[in-house]
Design an enzyme around this catalytic site. Structure first.
Site, PDB file in Angstrom:
ATOM      1  N   ASP A 128       0.853  -1.187   0.000  1.00  0.00           N
ATOM      2  CA  ASP A 128       0.000   0.000   0.000  1.00  0.00           C
ATOM      3  C   ASP A 128       0.894   1.245   0.000  1.00  0.00           C
ATOM      4  O   ASP A 128       1.899   1.282   0.718  1.00  0.00           O
ATOM      5  CB  ASP A 128      -0.908  -0.007   1.232  1.00  0.00           C
ATOM      6  CG  ASP A 128      -2.024   1.006   1.149  1.00  0.00           C
ATOM      7  OD1 ASP A 128      -1.722   2.217   1.094  1.00  0.00           O
ATOM      8  OD2 ASP A 128      -3.187   0.598   1.159  1.00  0.00           O
ATOM      9  N   ILE A 129       0.529   2.254  -0.788  1.00  0.00           N
ATOM     10  CA  ILE A 129       1.350   3.469  -0.848  1.00  0.00           C
ATOM     11  C   ILE A 129       1.110   4.391   0.343  1.00  0.00           C
ATOM     12  O   ILE A 129       1.888   5.316   0.558  1.00  0.00           O
ATOM     13  CB  ILE A 129       1.160   4.237  -2.179  1.00  0.00           C
ATOM     14  CG1 ILE A 129      -0.282   4.687  -2.355  1.00  0.00           C
ATOM     15  CG2 ILE A 129       1.638   3.410  -3.361  1.00  0.00           C
ATOM     16  CD1 ILE A 129      -0.485   5.649  -3.519  1.00  0.00           C
ATOM     17  N   HIS A 181      -6.997  -5.714   2.669  1.00  0.00           N
ATOM     18  CA  HIS A 181      -5.828  -5.148   3.334  1.00  0.00           C
ATOM     19  C   HIS A 181      -5.260  -6.207   4.268  1.00  0.00           C
ATOM     20  O   HIS A 181      -5.983  -6.729   5.120  1.00  0.00           O
ATOM     21  CB  HIS A 181      -6.222  -3.931   4.182  1.00  0.00           C
ATOM     22  CG  HIS A 181      -6.809  -2.802   3.421  1.00  0.00           C
ATOM     23  ND1 HIS A 181      -6.077  -1.688   3.067  1.00  0.00           N
ATOM     24  CD2 HIS A 181      -8.068  -2.602   2.949  1.00  0.00           C
ATOM     25  CE1 HIS A 181      -6.867  -0.844   2.418  1.00  0.00           C
ATOM     26  NE2 HIS A 181      -8.075  -1.384   2.331  1.00  0.00           N
ATOM     27  N   VAL A 229     -11.165   3.103  -3.287  1.00  0.00           N
ATOM     28  CA  VAL A 229     -10.923   2.562  -4.629  1.00  0.00           C
ATOM     29  C   VAL A 229     -11.961   1.464  -4.833  1.00  0.00           C
ATOM     30  O   VAL A 229     -12.002   0.496  -4.071  1.00  0.00           O
ATOM     31  CB  VAL A 229      -9.492   2.001  -4.777  1.00  0.00           C
ATOM     32  CG1 VAL A 229      -9.308   1.380  -6.158  1.00  0.00           C
ATOM     33  CG2 VAL A 229      -8.462   3.087  -4.534  1.00  0.00           C
ATOM     34  N   HIS A 276     -10.629  -5.196  -2.825  1.00  0.00           N
ATOM     35  CA  HIS A 276      -9.275  -5.399  -2.320  1.00  0.00           C
ATOM     36  C   HIS A 276      -9.325  -5.730  -0.840  1.00  0.00           C
ATOM     37  O   HIS A 276     -10.217  -5.306  -0.117  1.00  0.00           O
ATOM     38  CB  HIS A 276      -8.368  -4.193  -2.591  1.00  0.00           C
ATOM     39  CG  HIS A 276      -8.862  -2.897  -2.025  1.00  0.00           C
ATOM     40  ND1 HIS A 276      -9.911  -2.183  -2.576  1.00  0.00           N
ATOM     41  CD2 HIS A 276      -8.433  -2.169  -0.965  1.00  0.00           C
ATOM     42  CE1 HIS A 276     -10.104  -1.073  -1.889  1.00  0.00           C
ATOM     43  NE2 HIS A 276      -9.223  -1.041  -0.894  1.00  0.00           N
ATOM     44  N   ASN A 280     -13.250  -3.187   2.773  1.00  0.00           N
ATOM     45  CA  ASN A 280     -14.282  -2.177   2.963  1.00  0.00           C
ATOM     46  C   ASN A 280     -15.263  -2.267   1.801  1.00  0.00           C
ATOM     47  O   ASN A 280     -14.854  -2.470   0.659  1.00  0.00           O
ATOM     48  CB  ASN A 280     -13.666  -0.774   3.015  1.00  0.00           C
ATOM     49  CG  ASN A 280     -12.689  -0.641   4.156  1.00  0.00           C
ATOM     50  OD1 ASN A 280     -12.976  -1.026   5.280  1.00  0.00           O
ATOM     51  ND2 ASN A 280     -11.517  -0.108   3.871  1.00  0.00           N
TER      52      ASN A 280
END
Length: 116
Positions: free
Chosen positions: A32-33, A104, A98, A102, A89
């Site tokens: 993750d950025i 996390h 986004v 996805h 989420n």
């Protein structure tokens, strides 16, 4: 958001830079950025689904594969012994920013309980 404008679709296709830690024909995982923990990896299906709600009836086996990849990466990152969190989420009220499914993978330090 359409698949054509989805940043995660571009990462999965190798068209957008990311620090990829795992890739197969079904999923891609990358750092993750904006990490929220010492280890913060995103696991995404290569196929576009807007969220878990979108994917649940389309490909349930893919969801299990995403979780298997999360557990594998937790072992590889050495966080399986101290504990880790896997979160997704769904929708804007949950904080999804986004709109590509996805997961996390978070760990490597004590995590706060982030409810309500």
């Amino acid at each position: 958001m359409t698949e054509q404008s989805c940043i995660f679709c571009a990462i999965a296709a190798g068209q957008q830079p990311a620090t990829v830690v795992y890739r197969d024909d079904r999923v891609t995982a990358f750092w993750d950025i904006r990490p929220q923990a010492k280890v913060h990896v995103l696991i995404i299906p290569n196929q576009h689904f807007s969220s878990l709600d979108d994917a649940i009836n389309a490909d349930p086996a893919l969801l299990g594969h995403c979780l298997q990849v999360a557990a594998r990466l937790a072992r590889e990152q050495g966080i399986h012994t101290t504990g880790y969190r896997v979160v997704t989420n769904v929708g804007p009220h949950s904080g999804q920013s986004v709109f590509h499914l996805h997961f996390h993978l978070l760990g490597g330090n004590p995590l706060r309980l982030a409810l309500g």
